[in-house]
Write an enzyme that holds these catalytic residues in place. Structure first.
Site, PDB file in Angstrom:
ATOM      1  CB  SER A 115      -0.891  -0.015   1.252  1.00 54.70           C
ATOM      2  OG  SER A 115      -1.348   1.271   1.584  1.00 54.70           O
ATOM      3  CG  HIS A 203      -3.295  -0.131  -7.485  1.00 53.69           C
ATOM      4  ND1 HIS A 203      -3.507   1.174  -7.078  1.00 53.69           N
ATOM      5  CD2 HIS A 203      -2.942  -0.801  -6.365  1.00 53.69           C
ATOM      6  CE1 HIS A 203      -3.302   1.282  -5.774  1.00 53.69           C
ATOM      7  NE2 HIS A 203      -2.934   0.097  -5.326  1.00 53.69           N
ATOM      8  CB  CYS A 214      -6.443   8.478   1.243  1.00 50.31           C
ATOM      9  SG  CYS A 214      -7.394   7.044   1.784  1.00 50.31           S
ATOM     10  CG  HIS A 216     -11.555   5.427   1.814  1.00 53.12           C
ATOM     11  ND1 HIS A 216     -10.506   4.543   1.621  1.00 53.12           N
ATOM     12  CD2 HIS A 216     -12.644   4.835   1.256  1.00 53.12           C
ATOM     13  CE1 HIS A 216     -10.950   3.470   1.005  1.00 53.12           C
ATOM     14  NE2 HIS A 216     -12.241   3.619   0.771  1.00 53.12           N
ATOM     15  CB  CYS A 337     -11.828  -5.624   2.237  1.00 56.63           C
ATOM     16  SG  CYS A 337     -12.593  -6.735   1.040  1.00 56.63           S
ATOM     17  CB  SER A 338     -11.107   0.393   2.862  1.00 56.12           C
ATOM     18  OG  SER A 338     -10.420   1.427   3.514  1.00 56.12           O
TER      19      SER A 338
END
Length: 470
Positions: A115, A203, A214, A216, A337-338
Site C-alpha cells: 500500500s 495499480h 487517499c 477515502h 476491503c478498506s
C-alpha cells in the site's frame, strides 16, 4: 468505445524467441519466450481483450540491445495471473515490513498487497510520516517491494537449506503506483521501477497526481478519461519493454470525486456542472454512474478494474460488476476491503463473514485489506506497551507464551528469532568456506539453542501439579 479487442498486432518478422536484435549468425540474442511478440499478443489468452496502441517494432526499439531478466516480477506475474484465473478469489493483506510478509505467506495467504498509504505513513525514502497524498519520493514503493521480496527470498533460502520446501515463499506482490507521480513518462518510469523491484501487479488511479488524496478523503480531483488511459498505455508499454506480463490494475475514484481538471473529453462532459473552482477545476457529479463510465473506458487497456468505494456495499458492487461485464464479459475486478470502513457499523457479523465470498461470485477476483499491516503493528505494540507499563516483564512473558503456543499449534517460527532471520543459514555459509572447521559459528552455544529447544521454565512449572499446588 472499444470492445474486447486484441492489440493491433503489427508484425515485423519477430518470432516467439526474438526481440529484433539478431546477432551476426542471424539468431536471437535473447533465446527465450517473450511477452512482446506479435504471435503472443494475437493468440495467447493472457492478452485477450487487451488493446495496445503501439507496435512490436516500438517495443523492440525502446528495449535496447541487451535483454535483462526480471525473475521475481516474471514469476510473480505468472503466478498471480494463474491464481486469479483458478481461485474463487485471491485475498491479501497489506504488509508494511518484510517480516509481516513472511508471516502472511506462512499463514497461508497467496498474495501480498503493498500500500502507498502504508509507505507514506511508515516506510518511505524521505524517512517521514506522511498522509496518503503522494508526498513521499516516487521510488519509495519500489524500494519497499524490493525489501519484502528480499525478506521472502531469505525465508526461502533458510527453509531450503533445512530441506523444507513445502512453502512457495515468493508470493506475488500487488503494488500501489498511486496517480503515477506525474504524467505519462512518470508512469512509464514508475512501472519499470516496480518491475525491477519484483512487483507482480501494479495499480494506477485516475486522480490528478499533484493533489492526490487517499480514496477515502475529500478534495479528490480527477484527470480526464483520455489522460488516464494514456497512463495505462504507458504502464503497459513499460511492462512490454521489460518483457514481463505484469498485471495492470486501473482504479477509478469517480465514485466519490467532485472535481476534474478539464472538460476536454466528451465522455466526462455529462458529469460536469456548475462554476469552476478558484484553482480552475471543474465541478463534477461523482457517483456510481461516473465510476462505471470510467471503468468501461479503462477496461480495454487494463487487466483488472477497481472502483474505489466509500462503504462496503454489496448492491453497489453488484451494479458496478454487472455494468462492466455487460460489455466486457469476465473482466477481472478488484475490491478494497478498506480499514477506512467501520465494518460492524455498516454490516452484520453474518454479512461480514460472507462478504468476500459474495464479491468473488460477482467477479471481484482480487480483494485486499490495504492497511492491515499498519493497524496490526500499531495495535499489537500498543497492547504490549500498555501491559508492560503496568506489569513489566509479566506482560512480555505473556506475549512469549502466546508465541510458543502458536509455534506448537501452527508452526509459527519467529519465536526462535535467531534462526528466523538466518543465523543458521550463515553458519552454514561459514562452514562451507572453512571446509566444516569454522569455530565462530553463532547459533551453537547461543541462549536460543539452550533455552528454546524445550518448553520454557514457566511452562514446565505451570504444568507441574506439584508446583501448582505449592
Amino acid at each position: 468505445m472499444p470492445k474486447q479487442t486484441h492489440s493491433n498486432g503489427h508484425t515485423n518478422g519477430f518470432n516467439r524467441h526474438d526481440n529484433g536484435h539478431p546477432n551476426s549468425n542471424g539468431h536471437s540474442t535473447n533465446g527465450h519466450a517473450d511477452v512482446a511478440t506479435s504471435d503472443v499478443w494475437q493468440s495467447d489468452a493472457r492478452w485477450a481483450g487487451i488493446t495496445r496502441t503501439y507496435t512490436i517494432a516500438d517495443v523492440a526499439r525502446l528495449r535496447g540491445s541487451l535483454r535483462i531478466e526480471y525473475t521475481l516480477a516474471r514469476h510473480g506475474a505468472d503466478r498471480l495471473w494463474s491464481l486469479l484465473n483458478s481461485e474463487k478469489y485471491v485475498h491479501a493483506l497489506g504488509a508494511i515490513t518484510g517480516n509481516q510478509a513472511i508471516q502472511q505467506v506462512q499463514a497461508g495467504l497467496k498474495a501480498i498487497y503493498m500500500s502507498g498509504w502504508q509507505v507514506a505513513a511508515d516506510g518511505n525514502a524521505a524517512g517521514q510520516m506522511y498522509p496518503d497524498q503522494s508526498l513521499y519520493p516516487s521510488d519509495s514503493v519500489p524500494a519497499q517491494v524490493r525489501k519484502i521480496n528480499q525478506a521472502l527470498q531469505r525465508a526461502d533460502q533458510i527453509h531450503h537449506s533445512e530441506g523444507k520446501n513445502g512453502i512457495d515463499w515468493f508470493a506475488p506482490i500487488v503494488a500501489d503506483a498511486e496517480a503515477g507521480f506525474g504524467g505519462t513518462l512518470n508512469a512509464f518510469e514508475l512501472m519499470k521501477g516496480m518491475i525491477e523491484a519484483g512487483a507482480a501487479g501494479v495499480h494506477f488511479e485516475d486522480q490528478l497526481s499533484s493533489v492526490k488524496k487517499c480514496g477515502h478523503m475529500g478534495g479528490k480531483v480527477l484527470v480526464p478519461t483520455r489522460e488516464f488511459i494514456q497512463k495505462l498505455i504507458a504502464a503497459r508499454l513499460a511492462a512490454d519493454v521489460m518483457g514481463v506480463s505484469t498485471i495492470l490494475i486501473a482504479r477509478t475514484d469517480a465514485n466519490s470525486a467532485g472535481l476534474i481538471t478539464s472538460d476536454v473529453d466528451p465522455r466526462d462532459q455529462k458529469f460536469i456542472f456548475g462554476q469552476r473552482t478558484e484553482e480552475g477545476f471543474f465541478q463534477m457529479r461523482g457517483g456510481l454512474d461516473a465510476a462505471i463510465a470510467r471503468g468501461l473506458a479503462y477496461a480495454p487497456y487494463a487487466d483488472m478494474i477497481w472502483c474505489e468505494t466509500s462503504e462496503p456495499n454489496l448492491d453497489e458492487a453488484r451494479t458496478f460488476a454487472a455494468a462492466i461485464h455487460a460489455e466486457f464479459p469476465g473482466k477481472l475486478l478488484a475490491y478494497n476491503c478498506s480499514p477506512s470502513f467501520n465494518w460492524q457499523k455498516k454490516l452484520s457479523n453474518a454479512d461480514i463473514a460472507t462478504f468476500q465470498q459474495q464479491l468473488g461470485e460477482m467477479g471481484y477476483k482480487f480483494q485486499f485489506v490495504t492497511l492491515a499491516g499498519f493497524h496490526a503493528l500499531n495495535h499489537s505494540m500498543f497492547e504490549l506497551a500498555q501491559g508492560y507499563a503496568q506489569s513489566g516483564m509479566a506482560a512480555y512473558s505473556r506475549l512469549q507464551q502466546a508465541e510458543f503456543a502458536s509455534e506448537a499449534e501452527s508452526g509459527y517460527r519467529a519465536v526462535k528469532h535467531q534462526q528466523f532471520v538466518g543465523t543458521k543459514y550463515f553458519d552454514d555459509v561459514a562452514q562451507c568456506v572453512a571446509s566444516g572447521k569454522a569455530s565462530t559459528v553463532a547459533l551453537k552455544g547461543s541462549t536460543e539453542e539452550e533455552q528454546f529447544s524445550e518448553p520454557p521454565q514457566e511452562q514446565r512449572e505451570s504444568s507441574d501439579p506439584g508446583m501448582s499446588a505449592a
